[in-house]
Motif scaffolding. Structure first.
Motif, PDB file in Angstrom:
ATOM      1  N   UNK A   1       0.533  -0.928  -0.326  1.00  0.00           N
ATOM      2  CA  UNK A   1       0.277  -0.306   0.088  1.00  0.00           C
ATOM      3  C   UNK A   1       1.325   1.236   0.417  1.00  0.00           C
ATOM      4  N   UNK A   2       1.013   2.099  -0.896  1.00  0.00           N
ATOM      5  CA  UNK A   2       1.643   3.316  -0.901  1.00  0.00           C
ATOM      6  C   UNK A   2       0.438   4.634  -0.713  1.00  0.00           C
ATOM      7  N   UNK A   3       0.658   5.522   0.178  1.00  0.00           N
ATOM      8  CA  UNK A   3       0.109   6.255   0.997  1.00  0.00           C
ATOM      9  C   UNK A   3       0.759   7.669   1.110  1.00  0.00           C
ATOM     10  N   UNK A   4       1.270   8.086   0.585  1.00  0.00           N
ATOM     11  CA  UNK A   4       1.900   9.559   0.361  1.00  0.00           C
ATOM     12  C   UNK A   4       3.135   9.134  -0.299  1.00  0.00           C
ATOM     13  N   UNK A   5       4.123   8.963   0.264  1.00  0.00           N
ATOM     14  CA  UNK A   5       5.651   8.757   0.164  1.00  0.00           C
ATOM     15  C   UNK A   5       5.835   6.678   0.972  1.00  0.00           C
ATOM     16  N   UNK A   6       4.826   6.620   1.758  1.00  0.00           N
ATOM     17  CA  UNK A   6       4.535   5.454   2.695  1.00  0.00           C
ATOM     18  C   UNK A   6       4.507   4.248   2.556  1.00  0.00           C
ATOM     19  N   UNK A   7       5.684   3.268   2.223  1.00  0.00           N
ATOM     20  CA  UNK A   7       4.868   2.044   1.860  1.00  0.00           C
ATOM     21  C   UNK A   7       4.583   0.506   2.695  1.00  0.00           C
ATOM     22  N   UNK A   8       3.761   0.223   2.879  1.00  0.00           N
ATOM     23  CA  UNK A   8       3.023  -0.864   4.246  1.00  0.00           C
ATOM     24  C   UNK A   8       3.015  -2.071   3.340  1.00  0.00           C
ATOM     25  N   UNK A   9       3.164  -3.473   3.887  1.00  0.00           N
ATOM     26  CA  UNK A   9       2.493  -4.165   3.141  1.00  0.00           C
ATOM     27  C   UNK A   9       1.516  -4.883   3.928  1.00  0.00           C
TER      28      UNK A   9
END
Ligand code: CTP
Ligand code: MG
Length: 226
Positions: free
Chosen positions: A140-148
């Motif tokens: 998941x890409x939110x702004x420049x933050x990526x999470x799994x």
């Protein structure tokens, strides 16, 4: 047999670059293949198709030419969005059948047994959808933050999607104008807070969406897996 099958086939094929319902796989149009699979399910008594407006007669003729019209009840003009097409078809469904199986005309490889399994679940719970577990790792890409995202809770929805007709009509009523933005029918039931059962789908039951999908579909027909 207690179910009507609705096949939305009124799309424009924007991602493929041309309307795909009439494209042939091994001499048989995509739409006709999808109808044949639904018709082969003994629990389906009638079939209603949503065609591109003005092409209703062409659809009737094609099904007749391929001997696939035995269960055909009606061909209606579809609408601007998929949900509009499904609603138009539902209005033309014969009275007396309590269940509906909605199936994309762009999925030519669903087995009749899949229709049976999803219908069986929908009779029990009210709403059921064929779906495959997600096998990719999802980011998941939110702004420049990526999470799994934990993929164990993710499923990829297919069709058939099956419902008690009474419940689906109620969901339409509650959704009002939001219906058109729903990309599947189950989302409307979820919005009511009512349960939707996921039934294991089939890998071959992919939707022909782009040119790669069309090549894959043609490959399956021309060189079927042993
Ligand atoms: N569909 C429909 N009416 C619409 C849009 C779609 O009946 N207004 C049908 C399509 O014909 C297809 C199914 O819904 O059988 C799934 O839609 P999709 O794969 O998105 O097909 P298209 O809408 O034709 O393709 P695209 O979105 O690329 O334009
Ligand atoms: Mg579409």
């Amino acid at each position: 047999a207690d179910a009507v099958a609705i096949l939305p086939a009124a799309g424009k094929g924007t991602r493929l670059g041309e309307a795909k319902q009439f494209l042939e796989l091994g001499g048989v149009p995509l739409l006709v293949r999808a109808v044949e699979r639904a018709a082969a399910c003994s629990e389906i008594a009638a079939i209603v198709i949503a065609a591109p407006p003005g092409e209703e007669e062409r659809v009737r003729d094609l099904l007749a030419a391929h001997g696939a019209d035995a269960k055909l009840h009606a061909v209606v003009a579809g609408g601007a969005e998929r949900a509009d097409s499904v609603k138009a078809a539902l209005r033309a469904a014969p009275a007396g059948l309590p269940m509906v199986a909605i199936h994309d005309a762009a999925r030519p490889f669903a087995t009749p047994e899949l229709f049976t399994r999803v219908l069986e679940a929908a009779r029990r719970t009210g709403a059921a959808v064929a779906a495959l577990p997600c096998t990719d790792t999802v980011k998941r890409l939110e702004g420049s933050g990526v999470t799994t995202v934990d993929r164990r809770s993710l499923w990829l929805a297919q069709t058939p999607q099956c419902f008690r007709i009474e419940q689906l009509l109620r969901a339409y009523e509650r959704a009002g104008n939001d219906v058109s933005v729903a990309t599947d029918e189950a989302a409307l039931i979820e919005a009511l807070g009512e349960p939707v059962e996921l039934v294991p789908g089939e890998k071959e039951n992919f939707k022909v969406t782009d040119a790669d999908d069309l090549r894959r579909a043609r490959g399956m027909v021309e060189a079927p897996a042993a």
